[in-house]
Design a protein around this motif. Structure first.
Motif, PDB file in Angstrom:
ATOM      1  N   VAL A  98       0.840  -1.203   0.000  1.00 19.86           N
ATOM      2  CA  VAL A  98       0.000   0.000   0.000  1.00 19.86           C
ATOM      3  C   VAL A  98       0.872   1.249   0.000  1.00 19.86           C
ATOM      4  N   GLU A  99       1.862   1.292   0.875  1.00 21.46           N
ATOM      5  CA  GLU A  99       2.715   2.474   0.979  1.00 21.46           C
ATOM      6  C   GLU A  99       3.547   2.687  -0.289  1.00 21.46           C
ATOM      7  N   ALA A 100       3.888   1.591  -0.955  1.00 18.84           N
ATOM      8  CA  ALA A 100       4.668   1.688  -2.192  1.00 18.84           C
ATOM      9  C   ALA A 100       3.790   1.973  -3.411  1.00 18.84           C
ATOM     10  N   HIS A 101       2.489   2.097  -3.187  1.00 15.99           N
ATOM     11  CA  HIS A 101       1.518   2.398  -4.254  1.00 15.99           C
ATOM     12  C   HIS A 101       1.424   1.257  -5.275  1.00 15.99           C
ATOM     13  N   ASN A 102       1.632   0.038  -4.789  1.00 15.73           N
ATOM     14  CA  ASN A 102       1.440  -1.137  -5.633  1.00 15.73           C
ATOM     15  C   ASN A 102       0.020  -1.682  -5.499  1.00 15.73           C
ATOM     16  N   ILE A 103      -0.558  -1.567  -4.313  1.00 18.89           N
ATOM     17  CA  ILE A 103      -1.979  -1.850  -4.128  1.00 18.89           C
ATOM     18  C   ILE A 103      -2.692  -0.508  -4.140  1.00 18.89           C
ATOM     19  N   ILE A 104      -3.579  -0.296  -5.116  1.00 19.63           N
ATOM     20  CA  ILE A 104      -4.242   0.996  -5.269  1.00 19.63           C
ATOM     21  C   ILE A 104      -5.754   0.805  -5.370  1.00 19.63           C
ATOM     22  N   GLU A 105      -6.468   1.921  -5.293  1.00 19.24           N
ATOM     23  CA  GLU A 105      -7.931   1.935  -5.443  1.00 19.24           C
ATOM     24  C   GLU A 105      -8.636   0.989  -4.467  1.00 19.24           C
ATOM     25  N   TRP A 106      -8.046   0.799  -3.292  1.00 16.72           N
ATOM     26  CA  TRP A 106      -8.715  -0.025  -2.288  1.00 16.72           C
ATOM     27  C   TRP A 106      -9.639   0.848  -1.448  1.00 16.72           C
ATOM     28  N   THR A 107     -10.691   0.254  -0.905  1.00 14.21           N
ATOM     29  CA  THR A 107     -11.710   1.035  -0.210  1.00 14.21           C
ATOM     30  C   THR A 107     -11.596   0.958   1.305  1.00 14.21           C
ATOM     31  N   THR A 108     -11.253  -0.206   1.838  1.00 15.55           N
ATOM     32  CA  THR A 108     -11.120  -0.355   3.290  1.00 15.55           C
ATOM     33  C   THR A 108      -9.949  -1.276   3.605  1.00 15.55           C
ATOM     34  N   VAL A 109      -9.434  -1.148   4.806  1.00  9.43           N
ATOM     35  CA  VAL A 109      -8.430  -2.083   5.295  1.00  9.43           C
ATOM     36  C   VAL A 109      -9.067  -3.469   5.372  1.00  9.43           C
ATOM     37  N   PRO A 110      -8.410  -4.517   4.885  1.00 10.33           N
ATOM     38  CA  PRO A 110      -8.978  -5.862   5.022  1.00 10.33           C
ATOM     39  C   PRO A 110      -9.278  -6.170   6.485  1.00 10.33           C
ATOM     40  N   ALA A 111     -10.410  -6.810   6.729  1.00  8.47           N
ATOM     41  CA  ALA A 111     -10.811  -7.105   8.109  1.00  8.47           C
ATOM     42  C   ALA A 111      -9.733  -7.869   8.863  1.00  8.47           C
ATOM     43  N   GLU A 112      -9.016  -8.773   8.141  1.00 10.63           N
ATOM     44  CA  GLU A 112      -7.965  -9.559   8.779  1.00 10.63           C
ATOM     45  C   GLU A 112      -6.820  -8.689   9.294  1.00 10.63           C
ATOM     46  N   CYS A 113      -6.702  -7.482   8.742  1.00  7.52           N
ATOM     47  CA  CYS A 113      -5.556  -6.621   9.057  1.00  7.52           C
ATOM     48  C   CYS A 113      -5.916  -5.412   9.916  1.00  7.52           C
ATOM     49  N   GLU A 114      -7.161  -5.306  10.343  1.00  3.56           N
ATOM     50  CA  GLU A 114      -7.544  -4.111  11.099  1.00  3.56           C
ATOM     51  C   GLU A 114      -6.740  -3.985  12.391  1.00  3.56           C
ATOM     52  N   ASN A 115      -6.614  -5.072  13.142  1.00  7.70           N
ATOM     53  CA  ASN A 115      -5.847  -4.996  14.376  1.00  7.70           C
ATOM     54  C   ASN A 115      -4.372  -4.739  14.101  1.00  7.70           C
ATOM     55  N   TYR A 116      -3.853  -5.327  13.032  1.00  6.68           N
ATOM     56  CA  TYR A 116      -2.459  -5.064  12.669  1.00  6.68           C
ATOM     57  C   TYR A 116      -2.253  -3.579  12.377  1.00  6.68           C
ATOM     58  N   VAL A 117      -3.137  -2.995  11.577  1.00 11.54           N
ATOM     59  CA  VAL A 117      -3.022  -1.574  11.252  1.00 11.54           C
ATOM     60  C   VAL A 117      -3.168  -0.729  12.516  1.00 11.54           C
ATOM     61  N   GLY A 118      -4.108  -1.102  13.391  1.00  8.31           N
ATOM     62  CA  GLY A 118      -4.272  -0.385  14.647  1.00  8.31           C
ATOM     63  C   GLY A 118      -3.020  -0.425  15.494  1.00  8.31           C
ATOM     64  N   ASN A 119      -2.422  -1.597  15.599  1.00 10.17           N
ATOM     65  CA  ASN A 119      -1.185  -1.727  16.370  1.00 10.17           C
ATOM     66  C   ASN A 119      -0.056  -0.919  15.752  1.00 10.17           C
ATOM     67  N   TYR A 120       0.003  -0.906  14.431  1.00 10.48           N
ATOM     68  CA  TYR A 120       1.041  -0.118  13.753  1.00 10.48           C
ATOM     69  C   TYR A 120       0.849   1.371  14.037  1.00 10.48           C
ATOM     70  N   MET A 121      -0.365   1.863  13.886  1.00  9.48           N
ATOM     71  CA  MET A 121      -0.624   3.284  14.069  1.00  9.48           C
ATOM     72  C   MET A 121      -0.424   3.726  15.515  1.00  9.48           C
ATOM     73  N   LEU A 122      -0.730   2.853  16.477  1.00  7.15           N
ATOM     74  CA  LEU A 122      -0.607   3.216  17.885  1.00  7.15           C
ATOM     75  C   LEU A 122       0.765   2.889  18.468  1.00  7.15           C
ATOM     76  N   GLY A 123       1.564   2.166  17.708  1.00  8.19           N
ATOM     77  CA  GLY A 123       2.872   1.744  18.208  1.00  8.19           C
ATOM     78  C   GLY A 123       3.996   2.660  17.779  1.00  8.19           C
ATOM     79  N   GLN A 124       5.202   2.272  18.128  1.00  9.80           N
ATOM     80  CA  GLN A 124       6.381   3.094  17.858  1.00  9.80           C
ATOM     81  C   GLN A 124       6.780   3.118  16.389  1.00  9.80           C
ATOM     82  N   GLN A 125       6.449   2.057  15.632  1.00  9.71           N
ATOM     83  CA  GLN A 125       6.929   2.008  14.248  1.00  9.71           C
ATOM     84  C   GLN A 125       6.348   3.138  13.399  1.00  9.71           C
ATOM     85  N   TYR A 126       5.087   3.452  13.608  1.00  7.70           N
ATOM     86  CA  TYR A 126       4.474   4.562  12.861  1.00  7.70           C
ATOM     87  C   TYR A 126       5.207   5.863  13.143  1.00  7.70           C
ATOM     88  N   ARG A 127       5.527   6.098  14.424  1.00 12.38           N
ATOM     89  CA  ARG A 127       6.254   7.316  14.779  1.00 12.38           C
ATOM     90  C   ARG A 127       7.643   7.324  14.171  1.00 12.38           C
TER      91      ARG A 127
END
Length: 264
Positions: free
Chosen positions: A58-87
């Motif tokens: 997604v960040e490399a713009h290889n996956i495009i025109e997506w509408t929502t985060v896959p349900a399987e990855c919601e917690n992963y994305v949440g952990n990334y955004m709330l964790g140190q790696q995002y910062r």
């Protein structure tokens, strides 16, 4: 319980925005929240790839025109955004932006500008997403606009550091956002509250002028107006590829991380 969490988030945002952190690390943590539990670790998969690899694509713009985060990855994305790696990722991008601009020999003619997007670039909406989820559900404009109207979004710390360094270099700041014109007052107030005290232009989207236009078309046109006015876009920062693609993109663009949503 939820009201207590939201109040805590806004208190932390206020502390960060006014620079009252007890140390560099404390100020750097946008939200010291408990990470999400359950499925969605680095090993979770969607369509045969891990959520970590999905985010990279997604960040490399290889996956495009997506509408929502896959349900399987919601917690992963949440952990990334709330964790140190995002910062840390945000810090790396803004550090490179400063190293780039510091090395330039720019004319001292008052025509040098840096364009910043607002949401997830200059201001963080993590308190909203922490309450409403990290993208597996369709975007709800009603609840998001209600959050925007609170004017409580804090600054992204590393972007704010870059902003201050650019001002010290004599570079003018332009905020260019897809927010509608009727949110001008609350956006200006929020930016100032978060520590962005001055700017040359704050541009919001005129939905009549740009009816049906994508973010790429709208932002390209507004950057083009800046250039026609004689300004030199030395840098352009955004969390979406649509912030930095198109025309009149500037001398160099910097993409900040954001795997929560996609704007074309």
């Amino acid at each position: 319980m939820m009201k207590t969490l939201v109040a805590f988030l806004l208190l932390v945002a206020s502390i960060v925005a006014t620079g009252h952190g007890s140390s560099e690390e404390a100020a750097y943590q946008i939200y010291p929240l408990r990470l999400k539990s359950g499925a969605g670790s680095d090993g979770a998969t969607v369509q045969g790839i891990t959520c970590a690899s999905w985010r990279l694509a997604v960040e490399a713009h290889n996956i495009i025109e997506w509408t929502t985060v896959p349900a399987e990855c919601e917690n992963y994305v949440g952990n990334y955004m709330l964790g140190q790696q995002y910062r840390q990722d945000s810090k790396a991008v803004n550090r490179e932006a400063y190293l780039y601009v510091r090395a330039l020999a720019l004319p001292n003619d008052g025509r040098n500008v840096w364009v910043f997007d607002v949401d997830e670039t200059s201001l963080s909406n993590l308190p909203y997403y922490a309450q409403n989820g990290f993208g597996a559900e369709p975007y709800n404009s009603t609840t998001f606009y209600a959050w925007v109207e609170t004017g409580a979004a804090p600054a992204l710390p590393e972007t704010q550091k870059l902003y201050n360094k650019l001002l010290n270099l004599g570079i003018k700041i332009v905020f260019l956002t897809g927010r509608p014109l009727n949110q001008t007052e609350v956006t200006a107030s929020n930016l100032k509250k978060a520590g962005y005290y001055t700017w040359h232009k704050l541009i919001l989207k005129n939905k009549t002028e740009y009816s049906g236009a994508t973010a790429v078309v709208y932002k390209s046109a507004e950057r083009g107006k800046l250039e026609k006015e004689g300004y030199r876009i030395v840098g352009n920062s955004g969390d979406q590829w649509s912030d930095i693609l198109g025309t009149s993109t500037g001398r160099r663009a910097f993409k900040l991380p954001d795997p929560m949503y996609y704007l074309s």
